[in-house]
Write a protein that holds these residues in place. Structure first.
Motif, PDB file in Angstrom:
ATOM      1  N   SER A  89       0.829  -1.209   0.000  1.00  0.00           N
ATOM      2  CA  SER A  89       0.000   0.000   0.000  1.00  0.00           C
ATOM      3  C   SER A  89       0.862   1.257   0.000  1.00  0.00           C
ATOM      4  O   SER A  89       0.539   2.240  -0.674  1.00  0.00           O
ATOM      5  CB  SER A  89      -0.917   0.000   1.224  1.00  0.00           C
ATOM      6  OG  SER A  89      -1.812  -1.088   1.191  1.00  0.00           O
ATOM      7  N   MET A  90       1.957   1.237   0.754  1.00  0.00           N
ATOM      8  CA  MET A  90       2.867   2.394   0.765  1.00  0.00           C
ATOM      9  C   MET A  90       3.386   2.661  -0.643  1.00  0.00           C
ATOM     10  O   MET A  90       3.406   3.819  -1.107  1.00  0.00           O
ATOM     11  CB  MET A  90       4.072   2.126   1.679  1.00  0.00           C
ATOM     12  CG  MET A  90       3.803   2.058   3.154  1.00  0.00           C
ATOM     13  SD  MET A  90       5.377   1.791   4.048  1.00  0.00           S
ATOM     14  CE  MET A  90       4.827   0.665   5.330  1.00  0.00           C
ATOM     15  N   ALA A  91       3.840   1.608  -1.320  1.00  0.00           N
ATOM     16  CA  ALA A  91       4.390   1.775  -2.667  1.00  0.00           C
ATOM     17  C   ALA A  91       3.334   2.336  -3.616  1.00  0.00           C
ATOM     18  O   ALA A  91       3.633   3.200  -4.461  1.00  0.00           O
ATOM     19  CB  ALA A  91       4.916   0.439  -3.170  1.00  0.00           C
ATOM     20  N   GLU A  92       2.092   1.879  -3.480  1.00  0.00           N
ATOM     21  CA  GLU A  92       1.023   2.383  -4.339  1.00  0.00           C
ATOM     22  C   GLU A  92       0.753   3.858  -4.065  1.00  0.00           C
ATOM     23  O   GLU A  92       0.580   4.653  -5.007  1.00  0.00           O
ATOM     24  CB  GLU A  92      -0.240   1.555  -4.120  1.00  0.00           C
ATOM     25  CG  GLU A  92      -0.124   0.133  -4.650  1.00  0.00           C
ATOM     26  CD  GLU A  92      -1.291  -0.746  -4.232  1.00  0.00           C
ATOM     27  OE1 GLU A  92      -1.409  -1.853  -4.783  1.00  0.00           O
ATOM     28  OE2 GLU A  92      -2.078  -0.328  -3.350  1.00  0.00           O
ATOM     29  N   VAL A  93       0.721   4.252  -2.798  1.00  0.00           N
ATOM     30  CA  VAL A  93       0.484   5.656  -2.447  1.00  0.00           C
ATOM     31  C   VAL A  93       1.588   6.545  -3.013  1.00  0.00           C
ATOM     32  O   VAL A  93       1.333   7.639  -3.535  1.00  0.00           O
ATOM     33  CB  VAL A  93       0.397   5.822  -0.920  1.00  0.00           C
ATOM     34  CG1 VAL A  93       0.412   7.303  -0.533  1.00  0.00           C
ATOM     35  CG2 VAL A  93      -0.857   5.146  -0.374  1.00  0.00           C
ATOM     36  N   LEU A  94       2.820   6.062  -2.944  1.00  0.00           N
ATOM     37  CA  LEU A  94       3.968   6.858  -3.376  1.00  0.00           C
ATOM     38  C   LEU A  94       4.227   6.755  -4.876  1.00  0.00           C
ATOM     39  O   LEU A  94       5.146   7.403  -5.396  1.00  0.00           O
ATOM     40  CB  LEU A  94       5.216   6.429  -2.600  1.00  0.00           C
ATOM     41  CG  LEU A  94       5.158   6.683  -1.076  1.00  0.00           C
ATOM     42  CD1 LEU A  94       6.339   6.025  -0.378  1.00  0.00           C
ATOM     43  CD2 LEU A  94       5.133   8.183  -0.774  1.00  0.00           C
ATOM     44  N   GLY A  95       3.447   5.928  -5.578  1.00  0.00           N
ATOM     45  CA  GLY A  95       3.592   5.825  -7.030  1.00  0.00           C
ATOM     46  C   GLY A  95       4.685   4.890  -7.491  1.00  0.00           C
ATOM     47  O   GLY A  95       5.090   4.943  -8.655  1.00  0.00           O
ATOM     48  N   THR A 124       6.327  -0.551  -9.645  1.00  0.00           N
ATOM     49  CA  THR A 124       7.157  -1.755  -9.762  1.00  0.00           C
ATOM     50  C   THR A 124       7.364  -2.392  -8.395  1.00  0.00           C
ATOM     51  O   THR A 124       7.263  -3.614  -8.235  1.00  0.00           O
ATOM     52  CB  THR A 124       8.517  -1.413 -10.394  1.00  0.00           C
ATOM     53  OG1 THR A 124       8.296  -0.839 -11.689  1.00  0.00           O
ATOM     54  CG2 THR A 124       9.382  -2.660 -10.530  1.00  0.00           C
ATOM     55  N   ASP A 125       7.660  -1.554  -7.395  1.00  0.00           N
ATOM     56  CA  ASP A 125       7.830  -2.060  -6.034  1.00  0.00           C
ATOM     57  C   ASP A 125       6.531  -2.678  -5.527  1.00  0.00           C
ATOM     58  O   ASP A 125       6.547  -3.727  -4.866  1.00  0.00           O
ATOM     59  CB  ASP A 125       8.252  -0.931  -5.090  1.00  0.00           C
ATOM     60  CG  ASP A 125       9.719  -0.573  -5.234  1.00  0.00           C
ATOM     61  OD1 ASP A 125      10.545  -1.493  -5.293  1.00  0.00           O
ATOM     62  OD2 ASP A 125      10.031   0.627  -5.276  1.00  0.00           O
ATOM     63  N   ALA A 126       5.417  -2.020  -5.828  1.00  0.00           N
ATOM     64  CA  ALA A 126       4.128  -2.531  -5.359  1.00  0.00           C
ATOM     65  C   ALA A 126       3.862  -3.920  -5.926  1.00  0.00           C
ATOM     66  O   ALA A 126       3.400  -4.828  -5.216  1.00  0.00           O
ATOM     67  CB  ALA A 126       3.005  -1.575  -5.737  1.00  0.00           C
ATOM     68  N   ARG A 161       6.110  -6.113  -7.003  1.00  0.00           N
ATOM     69  CA  ARG A 161       7.051  -7.077  -6.429  1.00  0.00           C
ATOM     70  C   ARG A 161       6.640  -7.475  -5.019  1.00  0.00           C
ATOM     71  O   ARG A 161       6.651  -8.661  -4.660  1.00  0.00           O
ATOM     72  CB  ARG A 161       8.462  -6.478  -6.407  1.00  0.00           C
ATOM     73  CG  ARG A 161       9.512  -7.425  -5.831  1.00  0.00           C
ATOM     74  CD  ARG A 161      10.886  -6.779  -5.819  1.00  0.00           C
ATOM     75  NE  ARG A 161      11.029  -5.785  -4.782  1.00  0.00           N
ATOM     76  CZ  ARG A 161      11.405  -6.068  -3.519  1.00  0.00           C
ATOM     77  NH1 ARG A 161      11.635  -7.316  -3.155  1.00  0.00           N
ATOM     78  NH2 ARG A 161      11.546  -5.100  -2.637  1.00  0.00           N
ATOM     79  N   ILE A 162       6.267  -6.487  -4.199  1.00  0.00           N
ATOM     80  CA  ILE A 162       5.897  -6.773  -2.810  1.00  0.00           C
ATOM     81  C   ILE A 162       4.593  -7.566  -2.768  1.00  0.00           C
ATOM     82  O   ILE A 162       4.431  -8.486  -1.957  1.00  0.00           O
ATOM     83  CB  ILE A 162       5.778  -5.470  -2.003  1.00  0.00           C
ATOM     84  CG1 ILE A 162       7.138  -4.774  -1.943  1.00  0.00           C
ATOM     85  CG2 ILE A 162       5.274  -5.749  -0.586  1.00  0.00           C
ATOM     86  CD1 ILE A 162       7.081  -3.355  -1.391  1.00  0.00           C
ATOM     87  N   GLY A 163       3.663  -7.229  -3.665  1.00  0.00           N
ATOM     88  CA  GLY A 163       2.412  -7.982  -3.718  1.00  0.00           C
ATOM     89  C   GLY A 163       2.653  -9.445  -4.045  1.00  0.00           C
ATOM     90  O   GLY A 163       2.035 -10.345  -3.455  1.00  0.00           O
ATOM     91  N   ALA A 164       3.571  -9.701  -4.978  1.00  0.00           N
ATOM     92  CA  ALA A 164       3.890 -11.082  -5.340  1.00  0.00           C
ATOM     93  C   ALA A 164       4.578 -11.799  -4.177  1.00  0.00           C
ATOM     94  O   ALA A 164       4.305 -12.986  -3.921  1.00  0.00           O
ATOM     95  CB  ALA A 164       4.784 -11.104  -6.578  1.00  0.00           C
ATOM     96  N   LEU A 165       5.455 -11.092  -3.494  1.00  0.00           N
ATOM     97  CA  LEU A 165       6.129 -11.673  -2.333  1.00  0.00           C
ATOM     98  C   LEU A 165       5.125 -12.041  -1.256  1.00  0.00           C
ATOM     99  O   LEU A 165       5.206 -13.122  -0.648  1.00  0.00           O
ATOM    100  CB  LEU A 165       7.155 -10.671  -1.788  1.00  0.00           C
ATOM    101  CG  LEU A 165       7.925 -11.082  -0.531  1.00  0.00           C
ATOM    102  CD1 LEU A 165       8.749 -12.339  -0.778  1.00  0.00           C
ATOM    103  CD2 LEU A 165       8.830  -9.926  -0.068  1.00  0.00           C
TER     104      LEU A 165
END
Length: 753
Positions: free
Chosen positions: A477-483, A486-488, A490-494
């Motif tokens: 969620s943090m990665a999505e908020v910050l735009g 790619t990180d979002a 990767r973290i979602g898959a993890l």
């Protein structure tokens, strides 16, 4: 010249008499009249409550007998009354504990003996740049005649915390080597000062070899010496105040103990009554962000909520959130995450953000977050729940403040924590863990001692994995908020990979061990409902957890809980961490069971009037056993979250806000329930719910945005249908009534029985 000296009596004692300093004082106390020494020297438990400013730390303690400790591990001040040739101590008359206004963190102890009532009150204040403690003694004449009592404020070489709490310099005796008296001030050990804000009528000090101060007070007199040095380092002393009280009159006497011994109190600081009023008003304002109107029998629940928040603030040490005022003056991330979550829901966001920023400084370059930090630095005991809890509290701060700058500031550390979780889980993705004897550990976090029960033998604890799932969800969620798309991704898959491994492991352990409950760990397959509860709240995995074994886990808990309460099961003690089971039961739709626990825990505060719980609650409250610390504010924070869950909680699965899921029907009669200023991740809501004939009336207001999944009202009574004023009612479901837009009022028509 010096008069003659004679030896009247010599007694030879066994080695056990003075095996230790604590043993010595126990023996001395038991040979003296009851009340001359603190209660704990007689082998009886004594509880205490902390005093401090909202910025902490908790400098003062007041115990149930009215004895006040002025600094951690320091000496104490204890009141005695002399009237009609008799000394009145803590053991005479009837004692009552209380908090100012029923919830402010300003404890008092009253004792009534015959015609006199003495109330000891301790509070902390910061005025004109000076921090200090104030002791107020109120002496009341309840007779129809004029009385002339004497109040003695005794300075004693004893702490408030009992000897069985001994840790480093804490617990039991406390050294007083020197006592000096000058200008209505008592200087102890050349530093700490006790300042009488009204001129005393006398003062005296004695070395221990001359007898404890109570031996003098029992005769209604003071030692003749006003300065004393004691080579045994346990001197004692007392201030004397002679009073004249007409029928029905009272008198207030104030003592001031500055935190900085050299501080010079200003005129404002010397006005004890004005400072008391100001402190009460300040705490009332700080604790007034949420207002809940309940029927009178339920009022202690809200009072305890507010006191719990105050205790969390009092226990602060700078930015550190600490769970105890004495023994537990360390900052654990698991405690701090829950305490910060509680503070955020009361609008105390500054304290929560400060904690996160401070703790972030101790994260290692490899991303590992220490389980605990104190003045010695971080503790690197292997406790892998810290990573998920850390990510959770960062996102929780954003959810309740909307501060994107804060989120961006914390993102590098959050990303390192994610990488650390990934590396740790990778150690269990090797071929070794594909073998049948280790397959249940595949893909999990490694063994750790996050649970105290696992300290002697670290295990693969699902507590760690569930917290990791929560942390990865929040990091995504943090990665999505910050735009950072790619990180979002990767973290979602993890997270999905870890989630699959956790549930596969649970299924395997349940099947292989033939379990009817969710296990707490792989190795022990233990039933630990208090730990499992975190998977429901705040981890919020309810939608995916195996429902049958989850419910059975809490049924096992409730069966034992009821057996202990009824006396069918023998038990010595328990820990009120179990309070975290309440919000789990609410989310499971077990309203009555949740309220059953609420009623028990609110009825087992120690003591009731101080709105607090120790870490360990003994079956017999007077048992002289270790209690961890009191109040324990991780437990206090769990209570805050449990209390709020009765009224409303967020649900990740459908992004809805559930309202009323834990309210009992009896609260809705008469004026019903009114809530103003309830903070949620969607904003601040106000609502009322009351029974009006054959219908429930629900009104909703505040400043919030409607959740994507709407507001789900779960009334505590069976209903047939609902009618909405001001908007079309969206859906009526078996589990509640879902609103997707504003309504002026909602009328829920009850089902006929």
């Amino acid at each position: 010249g010096v008069g003659g000296v004679a030896i009247r009596h010599i007694a030879i004692k066994s080695f056990e008499y003075s095996r230790s300093l604590h043993q010595f004082f126990q023996q001395v106390a038991r040979a003296c009249p009851r009340g001359h020494y603190p209660r704990y020297w007689l082998g009886e438990q004594s509880y205490w409550s902390p005093v401090g400013t909202p910025a902490g730390p908790a400098r003062g303690l007041l115990n149930e007998e009215g004895m006040a400790e002025i600094a951690p591990g320091g000496f104490s001040v204890e009141p005695f009354l002399w009237l009609d040739g008799s000394l009145q101590s803590w053991c005479e008359g009837r004692r009552d504990a209380g908090l100012e206004r029923g919830f402010l963190p300003i404890p008092s102890v009253s004792r009534e003996t015959g015609d006199l009532r003495l109330t000891s009150t301790l509070f902390a204040d910061r005025v004109d740049g000076m921090d200090g403690l104030y002791l107020r003694y109120r002496v009341e004449n309840r007779s129809g005649r004029t009385l002339h009592p004497t109040l003695f404020a005794a300075l004693r070489p004893f702490q408030v915390t009992p000897p069985w709490q001994a840790f480093q310099q804490l617990g039991g005796a406390s050294p007083i080597e020197t006592v000096d008296y000058r200008d209505a001030s008592v200087i102890v050990n050349g530093g700490a000062r006790v300042i009488a804000l009204q001129q005393p009528d006398g003062f005296g000090a004695a070395a221990f070899a001359q007898g404890d101060i109570t031996e003098f007070l029992a005769q209604g007199r003071l030692p003749a010496v006003q300065s004393r040095s004691d080579p045994f380092r346990h001197a004692s002393a007392a201030l004397r105040f002679d009073l004249q009280l007409p029928p029905g009159a009272s008198r207030d006497l104030y003592l001031l103990i500055p935190y900085e011994p050299e501080a010079v109190p200003t005129a404002a600081a010397r006005d004890g009554a004005a400072r008391f009023a100001a402190v009460c008003d300040d705490w009332s304002r700080r604790l007034g962000q949420l207002d809940v109107e309940l029927p009178e029998p339920a009022r202690p629940l809200f009072d305890t909520y507010r006191t719990a928040l105050a205790h969390i603030l009092i226990h602060r040490d700078g930015a550190a959130l600490q769970p105890g005022p004495r023994r537990y003056t360390r900052s654990w991330v698991r405690d701090g995450a829950i305490m910060a979550a509680a503070l955020l829901r009361n609008g105390c966001s500054e304290a929560a953000l400060a904690f996160v920023r401070w703790y972030a400084g101790f994260q290692r370059d490899d991303g590992l977050v220490p389980c605990c930090v104190d003045h010695s630095g971080p503790d690197w005991l292997i406790e892998y729940d810290s990573l998920g809890e850390w990510l959770f509290v960062i996102m929780e701060c954003y959810r309740y403040t909307g501060d994107a700058d804060f989120l961006a500031e914390q993102w590098p550390g959050a990303r390192r924590a994610v990488d650390c979780i990934e590396r740790l889980c990778a150690t269990r993705l090797t071929d070794e863990y594909r073998q049948p004897d280790k397959l249940a550990r595949y893909g999990l976090l490694p063994e750790s001692a996050s649970h105290e029960g696992y300290l002697s033998h670290p295990v693969h604890a699902y507590w760690d994995d569930f917290w990791a799932l929560r942390g990865l969800k929040d990091a995504c969620s943090m990665a999505e908020v910050l735009g950072f798309t790619t990180d979002a991704a990767r973290i979602g898959a993890l997270r999905e990979a870890l989630r699959g491994n956790v549930y596969a492991s649970l299924d395997r352990v349940i099947a292989e061990r033939g379990l009817a409950y969710l296990p707490g760990s792989v190795e022990w397959a233990d039933c630990d409902p208090s730990a499992t509860a975190v998977a429901v709240a705040p981890v919020d995995e309810l939608a995916d957890l195996p429902r049958r074994v989850l419910e059975q886990t809490f049924e096992i808990y409730l069966e034992r809980f009821r057996g202990c309460r009824s006396g069918a099961i023998d038990w010595p003690n328990y820990t009120a961490y179990e309070i975290r089971i309440i919000p789990a039961l609410v989310r499971l739709g077990k309203r009555q069971e949740a309220l059953e626990l609420v009623r028990f825990f609110i009825g087992d505060r120690r003591p009731l009037a101080w709105n607090q719980w120790p870490e360990i609650s003994w079956r017999d409250p007077s048992t002289p056993g270790h209690i961890g610390d009191v109040p324990h504010t991780w437990i206090a924070a769990e209570y805050v979250l449990a209390f709020l869950s009765l009224f409303a909680y967020d649900r990740d699965a459908d992004q809805s806000l559930v309202v009323g899921g834990g309210l009992p029907a009896e609260w809705l009669e008469g004026d019903g329930v009114r809530v103003r200023g309830l903070r949620t991740r969607y904003g601040i809501i106000d609502f009322s719910l009351r029974l009006d004939g054959k219908a429930l009336e629900f009104r909703l207001g505040g400043q919030f945005s409607f959740p994507p999944g709407g507001i789900l009202l779960q009334p505590p009574l069976a209903f047939a249908y609902a009618e909405a004023d001001g908007a079309r009612l969206d859906t009526v479901e078996p589990e509640g009534i879902r609103l997707t837009g504003p309504v002026d009022a909602l009328h829920v028509i009850l089902r006929e029985h």
